[in-house]
Design a protein around this motif. Structure first.
Motif, PDB file in Angstrom:
ATOM      1  N   UNK A  13      37.880  50.359 -52.258  1.00 30.33           N
ATOM      2  CA  UNK A  13      37.215  50.810 -53.486  1.00 30.33           C
ATOM      3  C   UNK A  13      37.978  51.973 -54.113  1.00 30.33           C
ATOM      4  N   UNK A  14      38.368  52.947 -53.297  1.00 25.11           N
ATOM      5  CA  UNK A  14      39.083  54.111 -53.814  1.00 25.11           C
ATOM      6  C   UNK A  14      40.457  53.768 -54.357  1.00 25.11           C
ATOM      7  N   UNK A  15      41.189  52.901 -53.655  1.00 22.96           N
ATOM      8  CA  UNK A  15      42.534  52.559 -54.107  1.00 22.96           C
ATOM      9  C   UNK A  15      42.491  51.669 -55.349  1.00 22.96           C
ATOM     10  N   UNK A  16      41.475  50.820 -55.451  1.00 18.59           N
ATOM     11  CA  UNK A  16      41.352  50.037 -56.689  1.00 18.59           C
ATOM     12  C   UNK A  16      40.935  50.933 -57.854  1.00 18.59           C
ATOM     13  N   UNK A  17      40.163  51.987 -57.574  1.00 20.60           N
ATOM     14  CA  UNK A  17      39.851  52.924 -58.655  1.00 20.60           C
ATOM     15  C   UNK A  17      41.131  53.619 -59.125  1.00 20.60           C
ATOM     16  N   UNK A  18      41.983  54.004 -58.178  1.00 17.93           N
ATOM     17  CA  UNK A  18      43.229  54.681 -58.559  1.00 17.93           C
ATOM     18  C   UNK A  18      44.138  53.731 -59.344  1.00 17.93           C
ATOM     19  N   UNK A  19      44.184  52.463 -58.945  1.00 15.50           N
ATOM     20  CA  UNK A  19      44.967  51.479 -59.696  1.00 15.50           C
ATOM     21  C   UNK A  19      44.406  51.312 -61.106  1.00 15.50           C
ATOM     22  N   UNK A  20      43.092  51.302 -61.211  1.00 11.52           N
ATOM     23  CA  UNK A  20      42.435  51.226 -62.515  1.00 11.52           C
ATOM     24  C   UNK A  20      42.820  52.433 -63.378  1.00 11.52           C
ATOM     25  N   UNK A  21      42.851  53.605 -62.770  1.00 15.09           N
ATOM     26  CA  UNK A  21      43.231  54.839 -63.477  1.00 15.09           C
ATOM     27  C   UNK A  21      44.665  54.748 -64.006  1.00 15.09           C
ATOM     28  N   UNK A  22      45.572  54.235 -63.182  1.00 15.38           N
ATOM     29  CA  UNK A  22      46.974  54.115 -63.595  1.00 15.38           C
ATOM     30  C   UNK A  22      47.138  53.093 -64.719  1.00 15.38           C
ATOM     31  N   UNK A  23      46.497  51.937 -64.563  1.00 14.10           N
ATOM     32  CA  UNK A  23      46.625  50.883 -65.574  1.00 14.10           C
ATOM     33  C   UNK A  23      46.000  51.313 -66.900  1.00 14.10           C
ATOM     34  N   UNK A  24      44.891  52.027 -66.821  1.00 17.58           N
ATOM     35  CA  UNK A  24      44.261  52.531 -68.044  1.00 17.58           C
ATOM     36  C   UNK A  24      45.182  53.516 -68.754  1.00 17.58           C
ATOM     37  N   UNK A  46      38.016  65.121 -54.507  1.00 15.99           N
ATOM     38  CA  UNK A  46      36.624  65.117 -54.973  1.00 15.99           C
ATOM     39  C   UNK A  46      36.449  64.219 -56.194  1.00 15.99           C
ATOM     40  N   UNK A  47      37.416  64.259 -57.105  1.00 17.08           N
ATOM     41  CA  UNK A  47      37.333  63.410 -58.300  1.00 17.08           C
ATOM     42  C   UNK A  47      37.382  61.935 -57.926  1.00 17.08           C
ATOM     43  N   UNK A  48      38.296  61.580 -57.036  1.00 17.38           N
ATOM     44  CA  UNK A  48      38.407  60.181 -56.625  1.00 17.38           C
ATOM     45  C   UNK A  48      37.158  59.726 -55.879  1.00 17.38           C
ATOM     46  N   UNK A  49      36.637  60.582 -55.009  1.00 15.50           N
ATOM     47  CA  UNK A  49      35.451  60.218 -54.230  1.00 15.50           C
ATOM     48  C   UNK A  49      34.251  59.974 -55.128  1.00 15.50           C
ATOM     49  N   UNK A  50      34.034  60.871 -56.071  1.00  9.08           N
ATOM     50  CA  UNK A  50      32.875  60.727 -56.956  1.00  9.08           C
ATOM     51  C   UNK A  50      33.043  59.536 -57.903  1.00  9.08           C
ATOM     52  N   UNK A  51      34.254  59.358 -58.428  1.00 10.92           N
ATOM     53  CA  UNK A  51      34.489  58.237 -59.343  1.00 10.92           C
ATOM     54  C   UNK A  51      34.328  56.899 -58.635  1.00 10.92           C
TER      55      UNK A  51
END
Length: 342
Positions: free
Chosen positions: A70-81, A183-188
């Motif tokens: 979940x966290x790594x897909x959020x980070x990938x989403x952040x990069x692609x966005x 903290x930002x990644x965890x909450x997001x």
């Protein structure tokens, strides 16, 4: 390396800016977006793509544990966005250049402008597909963690913060894009203020958008895809992503049905409550139990917490199967298989 290249070419951009007389930043309907900086913008675009590939390689090599997905897909989403937004910025400057040179354009320059816009278009579409798909899988895995289907294994010598430092170490010294804090990644990722039902709706919409995008990409010719000589491989990759998106859509639908069934069974007056008269009696009893703070009240609170971001590891009738490495539709997209059980 790309970070160094970007810093180096920024100096050349500043030299060009002075000598070409670019005095004012570009204003659009969205506000001021700065100066063109064509060379550093090009380097930044490719740097973002390289970082995305590194993160996606982690999925391909099964580097990340299930509870980290979940966290790594959020980070990938952040990069692609970020890449999609940067592509939109480049598009604005390309359009301004075309408009300013329209009257003096030669056929050759007109062709160059068209090619530039076509490349920006496919770059933004690819980034949008990655952004949406990663967002959908992030929401899906967050829900699976809340439901207890994805569990964190015991790690006596590790913490979430230490694993974050390890995963993000390759990107820690890169100036742009800024690295989200732990903290930002965890909450997001956890999205504690969002209910399970809402998360599943977000996932459904995001994966649906990615699916439409991949369908559009799969119809691009070799020239449109900038894949002359490798179009067959490029199309196969896109179709693999499309199949993974379809599988994710099925998984999300399965969770939604199981969640709705669990809510119906646990809600007073829902399915499986028996005789109507008994339902009325049951409601009165339950009201007394909840008010008294007994076991029934604890279950009610657990259910409420699950809807608002808590954990409910109770009665969801699903079995989770994670795909083996290399056995999924696409190595970048780890789509779980969810099976309804009686």
């Amino acid at each position: 390396e790309w970070d160094t290249i970007q810093l180096d070419v920024e100096q050349i951009d500043q030299f060009l800016q002075v000598n070409l007389g670019e005095m004012w930043p570009l204003q659009t309907e969205r506000g001021e977006i700065g100066f063109a900086l064509p060379l550093s913008s090009w380097a930044y675009l490719y740097k973002l793509r390289q970082i995305e590939w590194i993160v996606q390689l982690g999925f391909e090599l099964s580097v990340y544990q299930p509870d980290e997905l979940a966290g790594m897909y959020w980070y990938l989403n952040y990069l692609a966005k970020t890449r999609a937004q940067h592509g939109d910025r480049i598009k604005s400057f390309t359009q301004r250049a075309r408009e300013s040179q329209h009257k003096t354009d030669t056929p050759g320059r007109e062709h160059e402008h068209s090619r530039s816009q076509a490349y920006i278009r496919i770059t933004m579409l690819d980034a949008a597909c990655t952004w949406e798909f990663a967002d959908g899988l992030c929401c899906l895995y967050t829900v699976l963690q809340r439901l207890g289907l994805v569990k964190s294994p015991p790690r006596p010598y590790s913490t979430d913060a230490l694993r974050y430092d390890m995963r993000m170490k390759p990107f820690a010294y890169i100036a742009l894009p800024p690295l989200p804090t732990f903290d930002e990644l965890t909450r997001a990722t956890a999205q504690p203020e969002t209910s399970i039902a809402d998360l599943m709706r977000y996932a459904e919409n995001a994966v649906g958008g990615a699916r439409k995008g991949y369908e559009a990409l799969s119809k691009f010719s070799d020239a449109q895809a900038f894949a002359v000589g490798s179009h067959a491989v490029w199309v196969a990759n896109v179709k693999g992503c499309l199949k993974a998106a379809i599988a994710a859509d099925v998984a999300i639908s399965t969770v939604q049905k199981a969640w709705a069934q669990m809510e119906a069974e646990e809600t007073p007056g829902g399915e499986g409550d028996g005789d109507p008269e008994e339902k009325g009696k049951g409601k009165g009893k339950e009201k007394e139990v909840v008010g008294g703070g007994s076991e029934g009240g604890s279950k009610g609170k657990a259910k409420e917490n699950a809807g608002a971001g808590g954990m409910d590891q109770g009665n969801i009738k699903l079995k989770l199967e994670m795909p083996e490495p290399g056995k999924g539709y696409h190595d970048w997209w780890v789509v779980p298989k969810l099976i309804a059980i009686a």
